[in-house]
Design a protein around this motif. Structure first.
Motif, short mmCIF file in Angstrom:
data_model
loop_
_atom_site.label_atom_id
_atom_site.label_comp_id
_atom_site.label_asym_id
_atom_site.label_seq_id
_atom_site.Cartn_x
_atom_site.Cartn_y
_atom_site.Cartn_z
N LYS B 189 0.81 -1.22 0.00
CA LYS B 189 0.00 0.00 0.00
C LYS B 189 0.84 1.27 0.00
N PHE B 190 1.82 1.33 0.89
CA PHE B 190 2.62 2.55 1.00
C PHE B 190 3.36 2.85 -0.29
N GLY B 191 3.96 1.80 -0.84
CA GLY B 191 4.71 1.97 -2.08
C GLY B 191 3.84 2.52 -3.18
N LEU B 192 2.65 1.96 -3.29
CA LEU B 192 1.72 2.40 -4.33
C LEU B 192 1.34 3.87 -4.14
N MET B 193 1.00 4.23 -2.90
CA MET B 193 0.61 5.61 -2.63
C MET B 193 1.78 6.57 -2.86
N GLU B 194 2.97 6.10 -2.54
CA GLU B 194 4.18 6.90 -2.75
C GLU B 194 4.31 7.25 -4.24
N VAL B 195 4.16 6.24 -5.08
CA VAL B 195 4.25 6.43 -6.53
C VAL B 195 3.17 7.39 -7.02
N VAL B 196 1.94 7.14 -6.59
CA VAL B 196 0.82 7.96 -7.05
C VAL B 196 1.00 9.41 -6.61
N MET B 197 1.28 9.62 -5.35
CA MET B 197 1.33 10.97 -4.82
C MET B 197 2.48 11.77 -5.41
N SER B 198 3.61 11.12 -5.61
CA SER B 198 4.72 11.89 -6.17
C SER B 198 4.44 12.22 -7.65
N ALA B 199 3.77 11.30 -8.36
CA ALA B 199 3.39 11.58 -9.75
C ALA B 199 2.44 12.77 -9.81
N LEU B 200 1.47 12.77 -8.90
CA LEU B 200 0.47 13.85 -8.92
C LEU B 200 1.08 15.18 -8.50
#
Ligand SMILES: Nc1ncnc2c1ncn2[C@@H]1O[C@H](COP(=O)(O)OP(=O)(O)O)[C@@H](O)[C@H]1O
Ligand SMILES: [Mg+2]
Lengths: 317, 264
Positions: B189-200
């Motif tokens: 979960k954290f890894g996924l959110m990390e990717v999404v949030m930094s992209a956004l």
């Protein structure tokens, strides 16, 4: 590659036009109808790719044909370009109107509703005495910007006219297939919600596809009416629609060229079958369809891509 | 008219009823641009209904929604998408029979032609620009190694990322993520959110995301909206929400609910 197929297509049409005077008249008549019908098939392919199978496409075919016939009957206008234009517009308007209903349906419901619409027109045509009821009526010979050819020349002229419409339609449809609208086929079949949330109305897009296919069928019907100089309600009957679906399965939805080759092959097989075994030609066509579905589920067009793949594999280092 | 001070999203007195069921009521929220808002609440609290109303999937029964000062209440989803609001779904919405890059390309190409039917017909699918854009998006969301896999075969996390990447293709200014981590294992979960949030962040997109896991909300959100029984019972910083006694009693099962929330 793209330029390649455009040039190849243009060359094929030009070559056909050039050799036409050397071909026997029966073949010219057959090819004229085959290519006029190929325009309808082209329209079917547009819907087919999106997962929609109209079982009543003969509706638009008949509208185009009757529009031409009616102009000949009630006006002095004979120009082929004008009457085909009116046939196309009439079919387009009908497609636009029934599209408000049809575009909301998918799968078998779409197919059956389309069939129902065509049967309503069939019923109207059969019931209308002034339009010749089941016998239909005669279509006035056309003039080509003032030129009024007779006999064999007339048949050639009509064939050239059909080729010209086919060439333009093939080019435009090929362009459309490469566009975003033309590519929204698998996406619509896969997931309409995602398409909507990318900002596109699926219903409106299907409505558009319906109008485009209706216009193509209208042109096909208008040209067929000019070619055979006769219209009758059978042009809107479900067996006519079934024939178009048949050719689409035979040709496959993979390419523009397949519509023309498939339609020509269909008319050839039918005419040979009718000559050889007058009573059982439907059986021969049925067998051909069965074999296509079993061995070439993606149609004749897929033969070309298969050969191309094999050739590529063969030449790979 | 100062763009910096007027909110990107202003929701007033929003209400949604399904027959006798009140799925949302009295919701008034104002979100400034660039803020990252977490949305918490137990199953059935009305989070998805809220997201559905803002993105046009559902028309509100009452109330108004302003996006960048413009009234978008009741507009169809496609119109709202074209105005600049995108979303992802609790269950990832991709095109399963197509490959990842095909999914991404069609999303990029639609973004170029979607303003009219004529635009869709005259915009080619395959151009060097859309190809480049699609590949760049796969890089940004770190799913480039799945480029040629069919979307149906993707692991859940990758499919979620693809869903979000496609939503971002149209360059939205506001993005709503409905449970981006549902169906994903705790470790991922954290890894996924990390990717999404930094992209956004790179794309400067304002985000509202629905999330059950308070650790994730605390890590990524600037502000939290706590939903209970169709309405917002707390609207504060993550720290304050965690300490809020009302939230603790009413949404006490927040953490534990995470795994069981997979309905659309
Ligand atoms: N389409 C619908 N028809 C009827 N009731 C619905 C519908 N969508 C949601 N609801 C109801 O509205 C309430 C809120 O649901 P939802 O917004 O999905 O909650 P959440 O996303 O917070 O779990 C629930 O009671 C749910 O059963
Ligand atoms: Mg939900």
């Amino acid at each position: 590659m793209r330029m390649g197929s455009t040039v190849l297509g243009a060359l094929a049409f030009a070559a056909l036009a050039a050799i036409a005077p050397l071909l026997p008249p029966w073949l010219i008549s057959l090819a004229t109808i085959a290519f006029a019908n190929a325009l309808v098939v082209l329209g079917l392919i547009i819907l087919w790719r999106t997962g929609l199978v109209p079982f009543g496409q003969a509706l638009f075919y008949a509208i185009g044909a009757y529009a031409v016939a009616l102009i000949g009957r009630y006006t002095p206008i004979r120009d082929v370009f004008f009457v085909v234009f009116v046939g196309a517009v009439a079919a387009g308007i009908v497609a636009y109107l029934i599209g408000f209903l049809l575009a909301r349906y998918r799968e078998i419901f779409f197919a059956m509703l389309s069939l129902a619409m065509s049967m309503i027109l069939y019923g109207i045509l059969v019931k209308t005495e002034t339009l010749g009821s089941t016998d239909g009526f005669h279509v006035e010979a056309g003039s080509f910007l003032g030129w009024r050819p007779q006999g064999g020349t007339r048949n050639l002229a009509i064939f050239w006219l059909v080729l010209a419409y086919c060439a333009i339609a093939a080019w435009l449809v090929a362009y459309y297939f490469r566009s975003v609208a033309g590519s929204l086929t698998h996406p619509i079949r896969d997931n309409e919600i995602r398409v909507e949330f990318l900002g596109v109305s699926v219903d409106r897009l299907i409505h558009l596809k319906l109008v485009v296919s209706g216009v193509l069928a209208g042109i096909g019907g208008a040209l067929a009416a000019l070619a055979v100089q006769h219209v009758d309600p059978a042009m809107s009957y479900w067996t006519t629609s079934g024939g178009f679906v048949f050719v689409t399965i035979l040709a496959g939805a993979g390419s523009v060229a397949a519509a023309f080759v498939g339609s020509l092959l269909f008319e050839l097989v039918r005419s040979i079958a009718v000559t050889l075994v007058p009573g059982e030609w439907q059986m021969i066509l049925g067998t051909a369809l069965l074999l296509t579905i079993l061995f070439l589920p993606e149609g004749l067009g897929s033969l070309v891509s298969r050969l191309r793949q094999r050739w590529r594999r063969g030449t790979a280092p | 008219m100062n763009a910096n001070t007027s909110p990107i999203l202003a929701v007033r007195d929003l209400e949604k009823t399904f027959g006798s069921v009140v799925a949302a009521r009295d919701i008034s929220v104002s979100v400034p641009a660039q803020q990252t808002v977490g949305i918490i609440g137990a199953n059935g609290a009305g989070k998805t209904t809220f997201v559905n109303m803002i993105t046009g999937h559902l028309a509100p029964s009452k109330g108004s929604i302003l996006f960048e000062g413009r009234d978008i209440t009741g507009l169809p989803s496609r119109a709202i998408t074209r105005l600049g609001i995108s979303r992802s779904f609790q269950v990832a919405q991709v095109f399963p029979t197509m490959t990842v890059i095909e999914n991404m390309r069609i999303a990029s190409a639609i973004a170029r032609g979607r303003d009219s039917m004529l635009g869709l017909m005259s915009t080619p699918l395959d151009t060097p620009e859309t190809a480049r854009e699609a590949d760049a998006a796969l890089e940004l969301f770190q799913i480039a190694r799945y480029r040629d896999a069919r979307a149906a075969t993707l692991p859940q996390g990758v499919r979620k990322l693809l869903d979000i990447a496609m939503a971002v293709a149209g360059a939205p200014r506001l993005l709503l993520l409905d449970e981006p981590t549902s169906g994903i294992s705790i470790e991922e979960k954290f890894g996924l959110m990390e990717v999404v949030m930094s992209a956004l962040k790179t794309r400067r997109i304002t985000v509202l995301f629905v999330e059950h896991d308070m650790d994730i909300v605390g890590r990524f959100a600037d502000r939290v909206l706590a939903f209970y029984d169709g309405t917002v019972i707390a609207d504060e910083t993550p720290e304050a929400v965690l300490a809020n006694p009302q939230v603790q009693t009413l949404i006490s099962g927040t953490r534990a609910h995470g795994a069981g929330a997979a309905h659309a």
